[in-house]
Each structure stands twice: as structure tokens, then as C-alpha cells.
Design a protein around this motif. Sequence first.
Motif, PDB file in Angstrom:
ATOM      1  N   ASP A  61       0.839  -1.202   0.000  1.00  0.00           N
ATOM      2  CA  ASP A  61       0.000   0.000   0.000  1.00  0.00           C
ATOM      3  C   ASP A  61       0.870   1.246   0.000  1.00  0.00           C
ATOM      4  O   ASP A  61       1.949   1.281   0.602  1.00  0.00           O
ATOM      5  N   ILE A  62       0.415   2.268  -0.723  1.00  0.00           N
ATOM      6  CA  ILE A  62       1.162   3.528  -0.758  1.00  0.00           C
ATOM      7  C   ILE A  62       0.742   4.371   0.432  1.00  0.00           C
ATOM      8  O   ILE A  62      -0.438   4.721   0.581  1.00  0.00           O
ATOM      9  N   LYS A  63       1.705   4.648   1.317  1.00  0.00           N
ATOM     10  CA  LYS A  63       1.422   5.520   2.464  1.00  0.00           C
ATOM     11  C   LYS A  63       2.027   6.886   2.190  1.00  0.00           C
ATOM     12  O   LYS A  63       2.744   7.078   1.211  1.00  0.00           O
ATOM     13  N   SER A  64       1.750   7.833   3.096  1.00  0.00           N
ATOM     14  CA  SER A  64       2.192   9.209   2.844  1.00  0.00           C
ATOM     15  C   SER A  64       3.715   9.316   2.863  1.00  0.00           C
ATOM     16  O   SER A  64       4.294  10.120   2.148  1.00  0.00           O
ATOM     17  N   ASN A  65       4.392   8.462   3.667  1.00  0.00           N
ATOM     18  CA  ASN A  65       5.844   8.604   3.767  1.00  0.00           C
ATOM     19  C   ASN A  65       6.605   7.596   2.904  1.00  0.00           C
ATOM     20  O   ASN A  65       7.820   7.568   2.932  1.00  0.00           O
ATOM     21  N   SER A  66       5.914   6.749   2.130  1.00  0.00           N
ATOM     22  CA  SER A  66       6.620   5.700   1.388  1.00  0.00           C
ATOM     23  C   SER A  66       7.167   6.241   0.069  1.00  0.00           C
ATOM     24  O   SER A  66       6.555   7.084  -0.580  1.00  0.00           O
ATOM     25  N   LYS A  67       8.372   5.749  -0.302  1.00  0.00           N
ATOM     26  CA  LYS A  67       8.956   6.126  -1.590  1.00  0.00           C
ATOM     27  C   LYS A  67       8.225   5.393  -2.707  1.00  0.00           C
ATOM     28  O   LYS A  67       7.849   4.236  -2.543  1.00  0.00           O
ATOM     29  N   THR A  68       8.075   6.048  -3.834  1.00  0.00           N
ATOM     30  CA  THR A  68       7.334   5.415  -4.935  1.00  0.00           C
ATOM     31  C   THR A  68       8.054   5.627  -6.266  1.00  0.00           C
ATOM     32  O   THR A  68       8.874   6.528  -6.400  1.00  0.00           O
ATOM     33  N   VAL A  69       7.751   4.754  -7.233  1.00  0.00           N
ATOM     34  CA  VAL A  69       8.197   4.951  -8.617  1.00  0.00           C
ATOM     35  C   VAL A  69       6.993   4.770  -9.533  1.00  0.00           C
ATOM     36  O   VAL A  69       5.989   4.169  -9.138  1.00  0.00           O
ATOM     37  N   PHE A  70       7.105   5.261 -10.779  1.00  0.00           N
ATOM     38  CA  PHE A  70       6.035   5.081 -11.748  1.00  0.00           C
ATOM     39  C   PHE A  70       6.500   4.096 -12.812  1.00  0.00           C
ATOM     40  O   PHE A  70       7.651   4.147 -13.247  1.00  0.00           O
TER      41      PHE A  70
END
Lengths: 294, 178
Positions: free
Chosen positions: B37-46
Motif C-alpha cells: 500500500d502507498i502511504k504518505s511517507n513511502s517512496k514510490t516509482v512510476f
Amino acid sequence: MRSTLENFHPITLFLYFIAIVFINVFTNNPVISIISLITSLLLCIKLSCFKNLIGDIVFYLFLLILISLTNPMFSHNGQTILFFMNDNPITLESLLCGVNIGVMIISVLFWCNCFNKVFGSDKIIYLFGKITPKLALVMSITLHFIPTYKSKYKELSIAQKGLGLYSDESKFVHVINSVKVFFSLITWSIESSIDTANSMKARGNELKHRTSFSIYKLRKIDTIVILITIIVFLSVIINSRYGFNSYEFYPTMSILPMDLFSLLCYFGYGVLCFLPLFYLVKEDMLWNYYVSKI
Amino acid sequence: MKKDIAIFALFVAVLISILCFNDFQSVDQYYINHIDDIKSNSKTVFLSIDCENALKSNKLSDNIRNRLPKDGKIIKQTEYVLRDNDTVYSVLLRAVKFNKIQFEFQGSDKNSFNTVYIEGINYLYEFDCSSVSGWMYKVNGEFPQVGCSNYKLKDKDRIQIVYSNNLGKDLGKEESNQ
């Protein structure tokens, strides 16, 4: 026992076997593979008795299993996934593609077996003697080596048995002993090849204007067989060129093509494959008929 | 007799080593139903997977063309959570497992570059459109000069997995001066 197929002209036999193997290898249609396998097996049994073939058939079955298991290890395309190995899928399609390749290779081996029985060294010299004399000679000598080595191997192993080599019960020791016999066979073959070379030189093999004698006549039946071969070969090749009998394994296996042209293709190939069997059975019946009249 | 037993033991040992050194999974084990799950503090990529160029090619067989989406977007640009030590390959593998898309690759131990090579996605394989066609990847619009399992990702990177008909020249890749 000589078969009546040997009476055919070398060109007829050569064209026939080349056409059969070419069609078999370059179309990946399972129907054609299966027709080829069944007819080549029947022809092999007809040309040499079934008892001698059992060893070959067991080996070919082993080969079939090996090939069909190897293909899915390397080709992972296909929709029906059986399981995953190292994150790559192992699929039903690639397994069946492997089975198809295996059947194709085995039937080609069976055809070559028949070819060997029918096509003697004199026929090879006749066909290629004028174009490439050296190659023809080498080919006829190598083809001759296989049966020679087989009989020599039997001789050696019987001699070793008499000396008590195979007295151990273990199967593993048996294998090691047969390897020993094989090595002595290799030593013998190297020695005999030098003998052969010397003997051929002494008889004037390297002289110019050397000719070979052969009597082959193009009979009526030869021309008929050549015509049938060419017609079937061309029709199958043209059909495959326009994609009538094409079959694809990936990503899903396509439905077997059963339209008119494809059916004609299967029928033509079947007739071509059954031709020698049909001829042999006809000759047998004729022979029995004449015998019954006496 | 003892030697027979030894041979049998050797055979069993080979079989066991094949089973141990390879990773076997059933279909259910391979596909994942839940992704981080994407949380507010998690790093993400597209990540996006795109095969528009393959659809433009006239060499593609109909059998494969019918399996590709009409607009060429196998995965539309989606945000995925970036784990520690994630490479392009590991993110792609997770995305493909989650979306249940067919995927074949050559493992990093199988080639001399020591990196994973993408062979086919969604039944579209290398060499399907021409002898120089295949899958490539872009990060933030540029073609990196390393393989996809050696490229370490940073936060908010934009990965595009794209199909090229001509060594990337049709995707705007400049010819390298070597």
C-alpha cells in the motif's frame, strides 16, 4: 534379405527420401509428423525384422522423452502455465512443441534407417561418383563402417566373455567393461583404416581416368514414382507458402487446419509415405500368388 | 552390488540438487494478489509498459496482435512502492506478477553482462517485428547504459518499458558515438 526396393533407380530413391525428410522437417504440422512416424516405423519393420529393431525403438523413446523435457526448460512462451521455475513459466504449449520436435526427429531417424538398408554404397558411387568422386568414396566407406563396427563389437565382447570379463554381477561393472571393449574396438578401427588406405592406394585409387561399373536403367515405374514425388513435394511446399497447413504452438496452440487444401496436403503426403509399403506388400502378394500356382 | 547402490545414490543426489537449486512455484504462488500500500511517507516509482511501436509494424503476426491492447498500453502509468535495493527488474517483476501478465526473461547468470534481459512480455517477444526489435527501458526519459537488474532506482523515478522495432532508433534514442 534383399528387398525389392533395391531394384529402383538410385535417382528415384534419393529424390523420394529427400522429399519425405524435407517436408517432414520444414513443416511443423503434427499431422504430418505423425503420418511420417507411423509409416517410417512400419517400413523399418518391413525391411528388417521387429526383433532387431526393439533396441533402437527403446533408444528413440528415451530420446523423445529427453527432447520433450528439454524444450520447456528453454522456451517459456505459451498460455497454459503448469508451474514456475526460477520465476519463468513452464508451459504446456512448449512441452507439446517439444513432443512434436521429438516425433519429427525420431521419424527422420527411422527414414534414415530405411535409407541405409535400401541405398547401398554402389548407388552412392553411381550418383555422386562423377560430381565429387572423393566425397562419394568417403560417404560409401563411412556408411559401410557402421555395420562393420557392430559385428566387430559383438565379436570382441564374445571373446572377452570367454575370458571371463563379464563375470561380475554388478550392472555398473558391466557398463565399465563394455566401455573397455569399445576402446579396443576404436584401436582396431584406427589400425584397419590405415590398412584400408594402403590397400586402396595399392589398387590405384588415386589414378586418373578411373571408372566405376554399374547397370541402372530408368524403368517405367521409376518415372511414375519420380512424378508422384515431385507433384506431392511441390503441392505441399506451395500450400505451406500460402499458409494453408501452417500450425503454431505459441502463444496458444492453433486449431488443426482442416480446410480442403490442407486435407489434400495430408492425403498427398500420406500417399507418398505409404508408397514403398504398398509396393512391398504388392510384390509379396504377387510372389505368393505365383508360388501357389506351382 | 555395493557399486549399484552407489550409482543409485548418485542419481538421487543429482535429482535432489536439481530440486534444491531451482525455485519451483505453482501458479497461485507466483501471482500476487496484494501489492504494497502507498502511504504518505513511502517512496514510490512510476511504471508503464508500452508496445505502440509493435502495433505499427506490419511484420507482427495477427495471432500476437490480437492479444495486445488496442492502444498499446499493457500497463498504464501506475505508482508502485519502492522497496530498499529495488532495481528496474524487481519492480517490473512485482508489477507483472500483480497484473497477471505473461513475462519471460533471461536470468542474470545466463549472459555475459551479468544482468537480466527481457525476452517477452504479454506474448510479444524479441524479434517478433524485425530482426532488430525487442524490449528496452527508459528511466526519466533516458536510456540508461546498464542492464535492468543493475539500475538502482531513486524516489519518484519514472520507468517506461517500451518495445522498439529498430534498436531504439524509432523511440528517439541517439546513436552512441563509440
